[in-house]
Write a protein that holds these residues in place. Structure first.
Motif, PDB file in Angstrom:
ATOM      1  N   PHE A   6      34.658  50.476  35.988  1.00  0.00           N
ATOM      2  CA  PHE A   6      34.554  49.040  35.809  1.00  0.00           C
ATOM      3  C   PHE A   6      34.238  48.358  37.127  1.00  0.00           C
ATOM      4  CE2 PHE A   6      37.657  50.547  32.666  1.00  0.00           C
ATOM      5  CZ  PHE A   6      37.021  50.149  31.507  1.00  0.00           C
ATOM      6  N   ALA A   7      33.574  47.205  37.025  1.00  0.00           N
ATOM      7  CA  ALA A   7      33.388  46.357  38.207  1.00  0.00           C
ATOM      8  C   ALA A   7      34.760  45.839  38.633  1.00  0.00           C
ATOM      9  CB  ALA A   7      32.457  45.201  37.862  1.00  0.00           C
ATOM     10  N   PRO A   8      34.919  45.498  39.896  1.00  0.00           N
ATOM     11  CA  PRO A   8      36.212  44.950  40.346  1.00  0.00           C
ATOM     12  C   PRO A   8      36.610  43.720  39.521  1.00  0.00           C
ATOM     13  CG  PRO A   8      34.803  45.425  42.218  1.00  0.00           C
ATOM     14  CD  PRO A   8      33.949  45.593  40.985  1.00  0.00           C
ATOM     15  N   VAL A   9      37.901  43.612  39.265  1.00  0.00           N
ATOM     16  CA  VAL A   9      38.449  42.482  38.515  1.00  0.00           C
ATOM     17  C   VAL A   9      38.737  41.354  39.498  1.00  0.00           C
ATOM     18  CG1 VAL A   9      40.338  41.737  37.017  1.00  0.00           C
ATOM     19  CG2 VAL A   9      39.482  44.080  36.865  1.00  0.00           C
ATOM     20  N   SER A  10      38.278  40.159  39.172  1.00  0.00           N
ATOM     21  CA  SER A  10      38.500  39.017  40.069  1.00  0.00           C
ATOM     22  C   SER A  10      39.864  38.384  39.807  1.00  0.00           C
ATOM     23  CB  SER A  10      37.401  37.969  39.865  1.00  0.00           C
ATOM     24  OG  SER A  10      37.583  37.304  38.623  1.00  0.00           O
ATOM     25  N   GLN A  11      40.319  37.613  40.779  1.00  0.00           N
ATOM     26  CA  GLN A  11      41.568  36.862  40.606  1.00  0.00           C
ATOM     27  C   GLN A  11      41.411  35.846  39.475  1.00  0.00           C
ATOM     28  OE1 GLN A  11      43.615  39.145  42.167  1.00  0.00           O
ATOM     29  NE2 GLN A  11      44.839  37.292  42.113  1.00  0.00           N
ATOM     30  N   ALA A  12      40.217  35.287  39.322  1.00  0.00           N
ATOM     31  CA  ALA A  12      39.969  34.345  38.224  1.00  0.00           C
ATOM     32  C   ALA A  12      40.118  35.054  36.879  1.00  0.00           C
ATOM     33  CB  ALA A  12      38.585  33.721  38.361  1.00  0.00           C
ATOM     34  N   ASP A  13      39.630  36.303  36.782  1.00  0.00           N
ATOM     35  CA  ASP A  13      39.801  37.085  35.552  1.00  0.00           C
ATOM     36  C   ASP A  13      41.276  37.297  35.248  1.00  0.00           C
ATOM     37  OD1 ASP A  13      37.066  37.437  34.961  1.00  0.00           O
ATOM     38  OD2 ASP A  13      36.961  39.316  36.094  1.00  0.00           O
ATOM     39  N   ILE A  14      42.042  37.677  36.255  1.00  0.00           N
ATOM     40  CA  ILE A  14      43.479  37.917  36.067  1.00  0.00           C
ATOM     41  C   ILE A  14      44.178  36.629  35.641  1.00  0.00           C
ATOM     42  CG2 ILE A  14      45.646  38.573  37.210  1.00  0.00           C
ATOM     43  CD1 ILE A  14      43.777  40.934  36.549  1.00  0.00           C
ATOM     44  N   ALA A  15      43.822  35.508  36.262  1.00  0.00           N
ATOM     45  CA  ALA A  15      44.409  34.215  35.890  1.00  0.00           C
ATOM     46  C   ALA A  15      44.064  33.865  34.444  1.00  0.00           C
ATOM     47  CB  ALA A  15      43.929  33.124  36.840  1.00  0.00           C
ATOM     48  N   THR A  16      42.825  34.113  34.045  1.00  0.00           N
ATOM     49  CA  THR A  16      42.409  33.823  32.673  1.00  0.00           C
ATOM     50  C   THR A  16      43.158  34.700  31.687  1.00  0.00           C
ATOM     51  OG1 THR A  16      40.226  33.065  33.366  1.00  0.00           O
ATOM     52  CG2 THR A  16      40.447  33.790  31.071  1.00  0.00           C
ATOM     53  N   VAL A  17      43.219  35.995  31.960  1.00  0.00           N
ATOM     54  CA  VAL A  17      43.932  36.916  31.064  1.00  0.00           C
ATOM     55  C   VAL A  17      45.407  36.525  30.966  1.00  0.00           C
ATOM     56  CG1 VAL A  17      44.680  39.321  30.753  1.00  0.00           C
ATOM     57  CG2 VAL A  17      42.298  38.809  31.353  1.00  0.00           C
ATOM     58  N   SER A  18      46.012  36.178  32.081  1.00  0.00           N
ATOM     59  CA  SER A  18      47.419  35.748  32.063  1.00  0.00           C
ATOM     60  C   SER A  18      47.589  34.505  31.199  1.00  0.00           C
ATOM     61  CB  SER A  18      47.918  35.492  33.489  1.00  0.00           C
ATOM     62  OG  SER A  18      47.913  36.695  34.232  1.00  0.00           O
ATOM     63  N   ALA A  19      46.660  33.567  31.307  1.00  0.00           N
ATOM     64  CA  ALA A  19      46.714  32.359  30.480  1.00  0.00           C
ATOM     65  C   ALA A  19      46.516  32.708  29.005  1.00  0.00           C
ATOM     66  CB  ALA A  19      45.669  31.348  30.944  1.00  0.00           C
ATOM     67  N   GLN A  20      45.589  33.611  28.721  1.00  0.00           N
ATOM     68  CA  GLN A  20      45.356  34.031  27.336  1.00  0.00           C
ATOM     69  C   GLN A  20      46.609  34.654  26.733  1.00  0.00           C
ATOM     70  OE1 GLN A  20      42.047  36.704  28.016  1.00  0.00           O
ATOM     71  NE2 GLN A  20      40.565  35.213  27.244  1.00  0.00           N
ATOM     72  N   LEU A  21      47.264  35.492  27.513  1.00  0.00           N
ATOM     73  CA  LEU A  21      48.431  36.222  27.012  1.00  0.00           C
ATOM     74  C   LEU A  21      49.714  35.400  27.037  1.00  0.00           C
ATOM     75  CD1 LEU A  21      47.814  39.669  28.762  1.00  0.00           C
ATOM     76  CD2 LEU A  21      47.395  39.087  26.354  1.00  0.00           C
ATOM     77  N   GLY A  22      49.725  34.369  27.879  1.00  0.00           N
ATOM     78  CA  GLY A  22      50.939  33.577  28.035  1.00  0.00           C
ATOM     79  C   GLY A  22      51.994  34.299  28.858  1.00  0.00           C
ATOM     80  N   ARG A  23      51.565  35.247  29.648  1.00  0.00           N
ATOM     81  CA  ARG A  23      52.443  36.018  30.539  1.00  0.00           C
ATOM     82  C   ARG A  23      51.557  36.642  31.606  1.00  0.00           C
ATOM     83  NH1 ARG A  23      51.116  41.162  29.761  1.00  0.00           N
ATOM     84  NH2 ARG A  23      50.627  41.958  27.698  1.00  0.00           N
ATOM     85  N   PRO A  24      52.144  37.106  32.698  1.00  0.00           N
ATOM     86  CA  PRO A  24      51.312  37.746  33.720  1.00  0.00           C
ATOM     87  C   PRO A  24      50.610  38.995  33.187  1.00  0.00           C
ATOM     88  CG  PRO A  24      53.485  37.201  34.601  1.00  0.00           C
ATOM     89  CD  PRO A  24      53.552  36.973  33.112  1.00  0.00           C
ATOM     90  N   ALA A  25      49.346  39.114  33.497  1.00  0.00           N
ATOM     91  CA  ALA A  25      48.600  40.327  33.137  1.00  0.00           C
ATOM     92  C   ALA A  25      49.162  41.490  33.945  1.00  0.00           C
ATOM     93  CB  ALA A  25      47.117  40.130  33.444  1.00  0.00           C
ATOM     94  N   ARG A  26      49.239  42.666  33.310  1.00  0.00           N
ATOM     95  CA  ARG A  26      49.809  43.835  33.985  1.00  0.00           C
ATOM     96  C   ARG A  26      48.761  44.924  34.163  1.00  0.00           C
ATOM     97  NH1 ARG A  26      54.574  45.946  30.448  1.00  0.00           N
ATOM     98  NH2 ARG A  26      52.936  45.794  28.914  1.00  0.00           N
ATOM     99  N   ASP A  27      48.623  45.387  35.359  1.00  0.00           N
ATOM    100  CA  ASP A  27      47.893  46.613  35.670  1.00  0.00           C
ATOM    101  C   ASP A  27      46.487  46.680  35.071  1.00  0.00           C
ATOM    102  OD1 ASP A  27      50.105  48.092  37.162  1.00  0.00           O
ATOM    103  OD2 ASP A  27      51.111  47.555  35.290  1.00  0.00           O
ATOM    104  N   VAL A  28      45.777  45.574  35.138  1.00  0.00           N
ATOM    105  CA  VAL A  28      44.405  45.521  34.631  1.00  0.00           C
ATOM    106  C   VAL A  28      43.495  46.291  35.587  1.00  0.00           C
ATOM    107  CG1 VAL A  28      42.463  43.990  34.092  1.00  0.00           C
ATOM    108  CG2 VAL A  28      44.810  43.329  33.448  1.00  0.00           C
ATOM    109  N   VAL A  29      42.742  47.237  35.061  1.00  0.00           N
ATOM    110  CA  VAL A  29      41.811  48.021  35.882  1.00  0.00           C
ATOM    111  C   VAL A  29      40.356  47.628  35.626  1.00  0.00           C
ATOM    112  CG1 VAL A  29      43.386  49.970  36.129  1.00  0.00           C
ATOM    113  CG2 VAL A  29      41.740  49.953  34.236  1.00  0.00           C
ATOM    114  N   GLY A  30      40.129  46.786  34.608  1.00  0.00           N
ATOM    115  CA  GLY A  30      38.769  46.353  34.340  1.00  0.00           C
ATOM    116  C   GLY A  30      38.714  45.356  33.204  1.00  0.00           C
ATOM    117  N   ILE A  31      37.651  44.593  33.185  1.00  0.00           N
ATOM    118  CA  ILE A  31      37.372  43.726  32.050  1.00  0.00           C
ATOM    119  C   ILE A  31      36.361  44.502  31.199  1.00  0.00           C
ATOM    120  CG2 ILE A  31      36.526  41.490  31.260  1.00  0.00           C
ATOM    121  CD1 ILE A  31      39.152  41.402  32.963  1.00  0.00           C
ATOM    122  N   ALA A  32      36.820  44.939  30.046  1.00  0.00           N
ATOM    123  CA  ALA A  32      36.021  45.831  29.206  1.00  0.00           C
ATOM    124  C   ALA A  32      35.192  45.095  28.170  1.00  0.00           C
ATOM    125  CB  ALA A  32      36.935  46.841  28.521  1.00  0.00           C
ATOM    126  N   GLY A  33      35.454  43.811  27.980  1.00  0.00           N
ATOM    127  CA  GLY A  33      34.682  43.002  27.057  1.00  0.00           C
ATOM    128  C   GLY A  33      34.807  41.541  27.439  1.00  0.00           C
TER     129      GLY A  33
END
Length: 173
Positions: A6-33
């Protein structure tokens, strides 16, 4: 469609995923979709979390509209229909087994966790257990790889070709 590496995950991606989940994203190694707008839809998660927990669900659906649509679909008992299809259709069963094997290869390209040997997610390869996981695999791997995930996406009241994202820009702040 994004598979390892996977391409490197950005801090913006992690912030978005955390917002989507309503909790901190854990151990994300890639954005697969991603949504057509570019927001994450599926993350790839480390097969062993940082706290040491084995995590078999490598492809994890994060998009709230997609998650809701798959939850609704699960509530209609469509999994019983898909399990019957698996019993009745040799070709479908063979394609589902190949999806399971591809999933394992993808996850093991990131890390091998002995406790997860032969275990994928969503019930693969023998049954349908979680449409969220199977749809996430389909979104990551692309059409034609996971036949049950593909069926679920066709039937769900959500499509990756139409943006239903919330404004996650405040998640970056």
């Amino acid at each position: 469609m994004t598979r390892p590496p996977f391409a490197p995950v950005s801090q913006a991606d992690i912030a978005t995923v955390s917002a989507q989940l309503g909790r901190p994203a854990r151990d994300v190694v890639g954005i697969a979709g991603r949504c057509v707008c570019g927001a994450p839809t599926v993350v790839a998660t480390a097969p062993r979390l940082s706290d040491g927990t084995p995590f078999p669900t490598f492809y994890y659906l994060t998009h709230p509209a997609a998650t809701a649509a798959l939850s609704f679909l699960e509530a209609t008992q469509v999994m019983n229909e898909y399990n019957q299809l698996l019993q009745d259709d040799d070709d479908l069963r063979a394609r589902y087994l190949r999806a399971h094997q591809g999933f394992l290869e993808d996850r093991e390209s990131i890390g091998v966790v002995p406790e997860l040997a032969g275990i994928s997610s969503g019930g693969m390869p023998e049954r349908v257990k979680c449409l969220h996981a199977l749809a996430a695999h389909s979104l990551a791997a692309g059409p034609g790889v996971n036949p049950i995930g593909d069926l679920a996406l066709v039937r769900a009241a959500w499509t990756p070709t139409v943006c239903e994202c919330l404004d996650y820009s405040s998640a970056d702040a």
